[in-house]
Design an enzyme around this catalytic site. Structure first.
Site, PDB file in Angstrom:
ATOM      1  N   TYR A   1     -14.777   6.049   8.632  1.00  0.00           N
ATOM      2  CA  TYR A   1     -13.605   6.562   7.837  1.00  0.00           C
ATOM      3  C   TYR A   1     -14.013   6.171   6.394  1.00  0.00           C
ATOM      4  O   TYR A   1     -14.359   5.107   6.003  1.00  0.00           O
ATOM      5  CB  TYR A   1     -12.288   5.842   8.083  1.00  0.00           C
ATOM      6  CG  TYR A   1     -10.931   6.299   7.147  1.00  0.00           C
ATOM      7  CD1 TYR A   1     -10.161   7.134   7.689  1.00  0.00           C
ATOM      8  CD2 TYR A   1     -11.105   5.803   5.891  1.00  0.00           C
ATOM      9  CE1 TYR A   1      -9.032   7.157   6.989  1.00  0.00           C
ATOM     10  CE2 TYR A   1      -9.982   6.091   5.168  1.00  0.00           C
ATOM     11  CZ  TYR A   1      -8.928   6.918   5.807  1.00  0.00           C
ATOM     12  OH  TYR A   1      -7.908   7.043   5.004  1.00  0.00           O
TER      13      TYR A   1
ATOM     14  N   THR B   1      -4.616  10.712  -0.555  1.00  0.00           N
ATOM     15  CA  THR B   1      -5.927  10.492   0.154  1.00  0.00           C
ATOM     16  C   THR B   1      -6.228  11.696   1.197  1.00  0.00           C
ATOM     17  O   THR B   1      -5.608  12.276   1.900  1.00  0.00           O
ATOM     18  CB  THR B   1      -6.093   9.053   0.552  1.00  0.00           C
ATOM     19  OG1 THR B   1      -5.254   9.062   1.700  1.00  0.00           O
ATOM     20  CG2 THR B   1      -5.964   8.074  -0.578  1.00  0.00           C
TER      21      THR B   1
ATOM     22  N   HIS C   1       1.006  -1.356  -0.172  1.00  0.00           N
ATOM     23  CA  HIS C   1      -0.052  -0.126   0.055  1.00  0.00           C
ATOM     24  C   HIS C   1       1.005   1.217  -0.013  1.00  0.00           C
ATOM     25  O   HIS C   1       0.164   2.225  -0.503  1.00  0.00           O
ATOM     26  CB  HIS C   1      -0.774   0.038   1.312  1.00  0.00           C
ATOM     27  CG  HIS C   1      -2.090   0.825   1.005  1.00  0.00           C
ATOM     28  ND1 HIS C   1      -2.252   2.049   0.182  1.00  0.00           N
ATOM     29  CD2 HIS C   1      -3.612   0.600   1.612  1.00  0.00           C
ATOM     30  CE1 HIS C   1      -3.362   2.254   0.117  1.00  0.00           C
ATOM     31  NE2 HIS C   1      -4.055   1.661   1.014  1.00  0.00           N
TER      32      HIS C   1
END
EC number: 2.3.1.21
Length: 788
Positions: free
Chosen positions: A609, A622, A472
């Site tokens: 979230y 993000t 990630h």
């Protein structure tokens, strides 16, 4: 070691008769082709740098500018306001030429300077235009303001034609730093429905103290950073959220994706691997040459493309305190794992990419190889699945020299990794557990059959199904989704005429690539035009102490795996088609449904979230959308009470949807809450000052962590014409020990996939039960709108 000996271009021996020199012509040609490919890449980079440097202009515009300047000059009109004359008199060497040559050279110099100045002015003006965000707040279907219409015209006029992947990078604005006052206001509004009056008053007091005191000092440092950094968030986010984490990245950080479940081009896994690997390498070539089109919202606003750079040839290297991302300049091979053994497989030979049938041929050699794994080799990747410190120490001690170092380099320097699984995965609406197992196989596998440090691992199942596991830190899910959509569309668009695919007939689709496709018996189309290089079996010498570390890490991985509860919900009652009829944003609709489902399951609301992008800005990644809002809680409570009319409930639903959309727009346009607070916290740590407010805010658990998987980024497949081409998306592990991770993809007009994860060790969570609650919430919302 035969391959190693064959790779030597020259060898010689000394005898009593003299010196005998042997030349390996194949190796020399390999060196030649490698050098040629390297120079081609350099030339492409130079060409792209020039193109991006002058964009949105073109080289022809330079000739046009020179022609105009020369034409006016020859007509006796000085458009330079005396600059050409000044150049003639002061630039060394020009005054030695005759008057005509002197004039032409001076005009060319002035025209070039003028051309460069205009280009930079356009870039600057575009950056100002891209800072305009009001277009996003104007509700679709309503009258667009004159200001926005004028803005659209200006952007489209000034934007160039045929942009390359990074053409807009210099024109993108920087992410703005929100005001402390604005962030405090939005934060308090977001937590109001979660706190009673006493707790809220306490939090409000802490926020006000921070705003009036330490917050202003931290803000000044953050503003200073924003002036010189390309993005004031992204580098700290990458380092402190991802690379400094010492917990296992498997399940906790890596995410996964699965196949287009209604379509399976072949049941031959190696043929599927050959076509998909080839498609991914084509995508890499598009990225390297910047021929991939940048994503442009509403055909007007470009998104930042910086994250594509590290998609291939990238590995996360473990460290004792922090990891680091390493991207290698280029890679001519991939790493393949099969039955506990690792292979280095070349994907380029004689100056070109190998064709899918040639890749299938090489993979077949790996499958036919019946050699056994070396001691410790089979479960070696468990080191990448376990704790980072243990892996960093083992890497330094046991993999820093000799054959272990060479073999580890082959994996880490590969374009990407491929895992040829021995297990099959499939999809069946009547057997939902099959899809659950599919998701778990992609999320973590067996804990040792994915190289979790690699940017991504392509997983090929024994029945031809595919998936991926992605690290990630190098980028966010939309970047990987773009590659995945491209690879699957390339694969499925070359199925051949009237080929049966999972019970339905596909139309013949022609594209420019004739290498892709399948024969009638399911193998890759075509025949090898050359004998591909043999796969190289990687060699290991793993000592007993290292094997002990591998076993320890594997036990940690198995504990993580056993604690994962994953459920893939296929919602077929309705999809995007019905939601559009409700005149509501699909994302807002689904987020409110999740709030309703969670409230019914837990009897309370929680901090929620939702991931949003900030790629409207340079190097943006993000931002968090706090989906649990005052309006959404008001609607859910009213829905649960059942005391209000349908019209009243719909009115509250629309208010909740609009508040959610407002929060989403704020997050995308740089007015988010959480990244600003995160960066203020980092500054406080650098300064060595404590903040009770920041410490409390950043320790709040996200018990419901959600994300929408982007779909149809490439527009390569018409889902109306080919509805079976939908992809099931992907998911991630739970963020909180007592919470849920929910990823969803609005895959078509009548289908939505939900990937739901939680921990089995938590007595209050259950992925399948929460999936049923989501179905019930979706059905109730549909009934609400249909009955009113």
């Amino acid at each position: 070691m035969a391959e190693a000996h064959a790779a030597v271009a020259f060898s010689f021996s000394v005898t009593h008769e003299g010196v005998n020199v042997a030349v390996n012509h194949e190796a020399l040609w390999a060196v030649f082709y490698s050098g040629t490919a390297s120079w081609k890449r350099k030339l492409h980079r130079i060409q792209n740098s020039f193109h991006n440097g002058i964009y949105p202009a073109s080289p022809m515009s330079w000739l046009f500018a020179l022609t105009i300047v020369l034409a006016f000059g020859l007509a006796g009109v000085d458009v330079s306001w005396g600059m050409i004359k000044y150049i003639q008199n002061h630039v060394p060497g020009i005054n030695y030429a005759n008057d005509t040559i002197n004039f032409i050279i001076s005009s060319v110099i002035f025209g070039t300077i003028l051309w460069v100045a205009v280009i930079n002015f356009i870039k600057f003006f575009l950056r100002i235009l891209f800072n305009y965000q009001n277009w996003m707040y104007e509700v679709r279907g309503k009258k667009v303001s004159l200001k926005t219409k004028l803005w659209v015209v200006l952007v489209r006029v000034l934007s160039g034609r045929k942009p390359k992947l990074n053409s807009y990078q210099a024109s993108l604005p920087k992410l703005p730093v929100p005001s402390v006052e604005g962030t405090m206001e939005r934060y308090l509004l977001s937590v109001r429905p979660l706190l009673d009056d006493e707790k809220y008053n306490r939090m409000e007091k802490l926020a006000n103290e921070f705003k009036e005191g330490l917050g202003n000092k931290l803000q000044r440092y953050l503003t200073l950073k924003s002036w010189w950094a390309a993005n004031y968030v992204s580098d700290w986010w990458e380092e402190y959220v991802y690379l400094r984490g010492r917990a296992p990245i498997m399940v906790n950080s890596n995410f996964y994706g699965i196949d287009a479940v209604y379509v399976k081009p072949t049941d031959k896994p190696l043929a599927r691997a050959g076509n998909v690997i080839y498609s991914m390498l084509k995508f890499r070539r598009l990225v390297d040459r910047e021929e991939l089109e940048p994503i442009i919202l509403n055909k007007t606003v470009p998104l930042c493309s910086s994250q594509y750079e590290r998609q291939f040839n990238t590995t996360r290297i473990p460290g004792t305190e922090t990891d680091k991302l390493v991207q290698y300049h280029d890679s001519s091979h991939i790493s393949v794992y099969h039955k506990g053994r690792y292979f280095k497989v070349y994907i380029r030979s004689k100056g070109r990419l190998l064709m899918p049938c040639e890749i299938e041929y090489m993979l077949q050699k790996i499958v036919d190889d019946d050699s056994e794994p070396a001691e410790g080799e089979k479960e070696l990747a468990a080191l990448t699945a376990g704790e980072r410190v243990a892996w960093a120490k083992a890497r330094t001690e046991y993999f820093s020299k000799g054959k272990n170092r060479a073999s580890l380099d082959a994996i880490e320097k590969a374009a990407f990794c491929v895992s040829l699984d021995e297990d099959s995965q499939d999809f069946n609406l009547e057997k939902p557990k099959l899809l659950d197992a599919y998701g778990k196989a992609m999320l973590h596998g067996k804990g040792y059959d994915r190289w979790f440090d690699k940017s991504f691992t392509l997983v090929v199942c024994s029945n031809g199904r595919i998936g991926f596991n992605a690290e990630h830190s190098w980028a966010d899910a939309p970047i990987m989704a773009h590659l995945w959509e491209y690879a699957i569309s390339e694969d499925s668009l070359h199925l051949g005429g009237d080929a049966p695919v999972m019970g339905h007939m596909m139309e013949l689709v022609f594209t420019e690539d004739r290498e892709l496709g399948y024969t009638e018996d399911g193998h890759c189309k075509g025949t090898p035009e050359q004998t591909p290089p043999n796969p190289i079996r990687l060699e290991w010498d793993i000592p007993k102490p290292c094997q002990t570390v591998i076993d320890q890490q594997l036990q940690i991985a198995k504990q993580l795996i056993s604690d994962v509860d994953l459920h893939l919900l296929v919602h077929t009652a309705f999809g995007k088609g019905f939601i559009k009829k409700c005149k509501v944003s699909p994302d807002a609709f689904l987020q409110i449904a999740l709030q309703l489902a969670y409230f019914r399951s837990a009897g309370k609301f929680c901090l929620t979230y939702e991931s949003s992008m900030t790629r409207l800005f340079r190097e943006g990644r993000t931002e968090t959308v706090r989906s649990c809002t005052i309006k959404s809680c008001d609607f859910v409570k009213s829905m649960a009470a059942g005391t209000q009319t349908g019209k009243e409930l719909i009115a509250k639903f629309r208010e909740a949807a609009e508040q959610h959309q407002q929060g989403y727009r704020d997050a995308m346009t740089g007015k988010g809450i959480d990244r600003h607070l995160f960066c203020l916290y980092v500054v406080s740590k650098y300064l060595g000052v404590g903040s009770p407010f920041l410490a409390e805010v950043l320790s709040e658990p996200w018990r419901l962590s959600t994300s929408q998987t982007p779909h149809q980024q490439t527009n390569r497949i018409d889902l109306v014409k080919y509805p079976k081409q939908i992809c099931a998306g992907g998911g991630f592990g739970p963020v909180a020990d007592d919470g849920y991770g929910v990823s969803y993809i609005v895959a078509g007009e009548d289908i939505i996939f939900f990937h739901i994860s939680c921990k089995r060790s938590c007595p209050t969570t259950d992925a399948t039960r929460f999936g049923a609650a989501i179905c019930k919430a979706m059905a109730d919302l549909r009934n609400l709108f249909e009955s009113n």
